[in-house]
Design a protein around this motif. Sequence first.
Motif, PDB file in Angstrom:
ATOM      1  N   CYS A 150       0.832  -1.208   0.000  1.00 46.09           N
ATOM      2  CA  CYS A 150       0.000   0.000   0.000  1.00 46.09           C
ATOM      3  C   CYS A 150       0.865   1.257   0.000  1.00 46.09           C
ATOM      4  N   VAL A 151       1.948   1.218   0.758  1.00 43.27           N
ATOM      5  CA  VAL A 151       2.871   2.355   0.801  1.00 43.27           C
ATOM      6  C   VAL A 151       3.552   2.540  -0.549  1.00 43.27           C
ATOM      7  N   LEU A 152       4.146   1.470  -1.064  1.00 43.15           N
ATOM      8  CA  LEU A 152       4.866   1.568  -2.337  1.00 43.15           C
ATOM      9  C   LEU A 152       3.963   2.030  -3.478  1.00 43.15           C
ATOM     10  N   ALA A 153       2.719   1.570  -3.463  1.00 42.33           N
ATOM     11  CA  ALA A 153       1.797   1.885  -4.553  1.00 42.33           C
ATOM     12  C   ALA A 153       1.509   3.376  -4.650  1.00 42.33           C
ATOM     13  N   HIS A 154       1.709   4.104  -3.565  1.00 42.18           N
ATOM     14  CA  HIS A 154       1.372   5.531  -3.562  1.00 42.18           C
ATOM     15  C   HIS A 154       2.604   6.426  -3.476  1.00 42.18           C
ATOM     16  N   LEU A 155       3.778   5.851  -3.730  1.00 44.41           N
ATOM     17  CA  LEU A 155       4.989   6.646  -3.874  1.00 44.41           C
ATOM     18  C   LEU A 155       5.238   6.930  -5.345  1.00 44.41           C
ATOM     19  N   GLY A 156       5.986   7.983  -5.621  1.00 47.32           N
ATOM     20  CA  GLY A 156       6.393   8.252  -6.991  1.00 47.32           C
ATOM     21  C   GLY A 156       7.361   7.186  -7.474  1.00 47.32           C
ATOM     22  N   ALA A 157       7.480   7.033  -8.793  1.00 45.10           N
ATOM     23  CA  ALA A 157       8.330   5.993  -9.364  1.00 45.10           C
ATOM     24  C   ALA A 157       9.774   6.133  -8.892  1.00 45.10           C
ATOM     25  N   GLY A 158      10.270   7.362  -8.825  1.00 48.75           N
ATOM     26  CA  GLY A 158      11.635   7.577  -8.368  1.00 48.75           C
ATOM     27  C   GLY A 158      11.829   7.169  -6.924  1.00 48.75           C
ATOM     28  N   GLU A 159      10.824   7.434  -6.104  1.00 48.91           N
ATOM     29  CA  GLU A 159      10.912   7.050  -4.700  1.00 48.91           C
ATOM     30  C   GLU A 159      10.901   5.537  -4.542  1.00 48.91           C
ATOM     31  N   VAL A 160      10.099   4.860  -5.341  1.00 46.24           N
ATOM     32  CA  VAL A 160      10.083   3.397  -5.297  1.00 46.24           C
ATOM     33  C   VAL A 160      11.455   2.864  -5.687  1.00 46.24           C
ATOM     34  N   ASP A 161      12.069   3.466  -6.703  1.00 52.00           N
ATOM     35  CA  ASP A 161      13.424   3.061  -7.104  1.00 52.00           C
ATOM     36  C   ASP A 161      14.397   3.199  -5.931  1.00 52.00           C
ATOM     37  N   ASP A 162      14.308   4.323  -5.208  1.00 50.31           N
ATOM     38  CA  ASP A 162      15.209   4.551  -4.085  1.00 50.31           C
ATOM     39  C   ASP A 162      14.991   3.535  -2.972  1.00 50.31           C
ATOM     40  N   VAL A 163      13.731   3.281  -2.657  1.00 48.75           N
ATOM     41  CA  VAL A 163      13.413   2.335  -1.586  1.00 48.75           C
ATOM     42  C   VAL A 163      13.908   0.938  -1.938  1.00 48.75           C
ATOM     43  N   LEU A 164      13.557   0.482  -3.123  1.00 49.53           N
ATOM     44  CA  LEU A 164      13.925  -0.872  -3.504  1.00 49.53           C
ATOM     45  C   LEU A 164      15.416  -0.992  -3.805  1.00 49.53           C
ATOM     46  N   GLY A 165      16.026   0.116  -4.218  1.00 47.47           N
ATOM     47  CA  GLY A 165      17.462   0.088  -4.435  1.00 47.47           C
ATOM     48  C   GLY A 165      18.223  -0.184  -3.153  1.00 47.47           C
ATOM     49  N   GLY A 166      17.673   0.300  -2.025  1.00 53.34           N
ATOM     50  CA  GLY A 166      18.317   0.053  -0.747  1.00 53.34           C
ATOM     51  C   GLY A 166      17.872  -1.235  -0.098  1.00 53.34           C
ATOM     52  N   ALA A 167      16.567  -1.455  -0.093  1.00 48.90           N
ATOM     53  CA  ALA A 167      16.018  -2.614   0.628  1.00 48.90           C
ATOM     54  C   ALA A 167      16.051  -3.887  -0.194  1.00 48.90           C
ATOM     55  N   GLY A 168      15.971  -3.767  -1.510  1.00 47.00           N
ATOM     56  CA  GLY A 168      15.965  -4.946  -2.366  1.00 47.00           C
ATOM     57  C   GLY A 168      14.621  -5.646  -2.387  1.00 47.00           C
ATOM     58  N   LEU A 169      14.590  -6.798  -3.035  1.00 44.53           N
ATOM     59  CA  LEU A 169      13.376  -7.606  -3.157  1.00 44.53           C
ATOM     60  C   LEU A 169      13.681  -9.020  -2.651  1.00 44.53           C
ATOM     61  N   ALA A 170      14.120  -9.082  -1.434  1.00 43.47           N
ATOM     62  CA  ALA A 170      14.539 -10.360  -0.865  1.00 43.47           C
ATOM     63  C   ALA A 170      13.363 -11.319  -0.745  1.00 43.47           C
ATOM     64  N   PRO A 171      13.552 -12.589  -1.095  1.00 45.34           N
ATOM     65  CA  PRO A 171      12.487 -13.575  -0.935  1.00 45.34           C
ATOM     66  C   PRO A 171      12.255 -13.899   0.534  1.00 45.34           C
ATOM     67  N   ARG A 172      11.049 -13.670   0.996  1.00 39.39           N
ATOM     68  CA  ARG A 172      10.696 -14.003   2.377  1.00 39.39           C
ATOM     69  C   ARG A 172      10.076 -15.396   2.466  1.00 39.39           C
ATOM     70  N   THR A 173       9.357 -15.763   1.422  1.00 39.24           N
ATOM     71  CA  THR A 173       8.766 -17.091   1.280  1.00 39.24           C
ATOM     72  C   THR A 173       8.823 -17.445  -0.205  1.00 39.24           C
ATOM     73  N   PRO A 174       8.468 -18.665  -0.574  1.00 40.47           N
ATOM     74  CA  PRO A 174       8.426 -18.986  -2.008  1.00 40.47           C
ATOM     75  C   PRO A 174       7.432 -18.138  -2.798  1.00 40.47           C
ATOM     76  N   ALA A 175       6.474 -17.515  -2.111  1.00 42.29           N
ATOM     77  CA  ALA A 175       5.454 -16.724  -2.798  1.00 42.29           C
ATOM     78  C   ALA A 175       5.832 -15.250  -2.934  1.00 42.29           C
ATOM     79  N   THR A 176       6.933 -14.815  -2.353  1.00 41.52           N
ATOM     80  CA  THR A 176       7.318 -13.405  -2.414  1.00 41.52           C
ATOM     81  C   THR A 176       7.559 -12.963  -3.849  1.00 41.52           C
ATOM     82  N   ILE A 177       7.057 -11.779  -4.194  1.00 43.43           N
ATOM     83  CA  ILE A 177       7.339 -11.189  -5.502  1.00 43.43           C
ATOM     84  C   ILE A 177       8.748 -10.615  -5.472  1.00 43.43           C
ATOM     85  N   THR A 178       9.623 -11.166  -6.296  1.00 47.20           N
ATOM     86  CA  THR A 178      11.024 -10.734  -6.302  1.00 47.20           C
ATOM     87  C   THR A 178      11.454 -10.141  -7.643  1.00 47.20           C
ATOM     88  N   GLU A 179      10.521 -10.036  -8.590  1.00 48.39           N
ATOM     89  CA  GLU A 179      10.828  -9.407  -9.879  1.00 48.39           C
ATOM     90  C   GLU A 179      10.169  -8.034  -9.925  1.00 48.39           C
TER      91      GLU A 179
END
Length: 257
Positions: A150-179
């Motif tokens: 919900c948070v990511l969906a309402h950030l600007g594209a550049g802000e999402v890039d910054d957040v994910l650039g730092g935090a990454g898309l680590a798999p938490r479970t086999p169902a985690t979206i990592t792409e």
Amino acid sequence: MTAETGGNGRSSSAGNAVEKALRVLEAVSTPGAPHRLAEIAATAGVPKPSAHRILGTFADRGFVHSHGGGRYAPGPRLRAMAAQVAGDDDRGVEQVLTELQRQVGHTVHLALRAGDRAVYTHKVEADQPFRTSSRIGMWLPLHSTAIGKCVLAHLGAGEVDDVLGGAGLAPRTPATITERDRLDTELSEVRQRGYAVDDEENEASIRCVAAPLLDASGRPVGGVSVSGVAFLVTREQIESFAPEVRHAAQSLTTLLL
């Protein structure tokens, strides 16, 4: 979490003194205090000499307590401020969350954004023998949780890039979206329908539905969610709670913002 490319959702242009100080204060406040200077500097993305100066100022004024050996924890003025912020308004928040829990019969959470993560500030447990592992003060990633999406969906594209650039898309479970492409598609759907779903993406056997808390300008500050054990609630059932969750989010926005 690493230094300048690390946590708390800071942008590449971030760096003014006030923002640095706030990031340091936020890092001191993470669970597990007291924290070492190097850890605080890395979490805040601030050079160690700057972090040391900032911490010294906060310690002199009671916002941070120095435990010696380069370790720091929240001080009495910061704790008093937290209590003041909660204050009377917290009763209204608890009422909204308790009513939501009564309506849906499952565990309810409120989490607020803290940079590239969110932190649980309230929890109303379901009256069931199966309990979730979440707790107040627990940090949660944004890409794998309903509130986070919900948070990511309402950030600007550049802000999402910054957040994910730092935090990454680590798999938490086999169902985690990592792409990233799949996540972008998911976030677009979240914006369109007004709620997000975590279908065992952050914790195996747990499903959640969440609605965002948005300020007057439409920026996300957090979210409210309903969580259920997967063998007790199907995806269709958890999504059916979306109207109640969205209504609670609207009520909470009035109380908190």
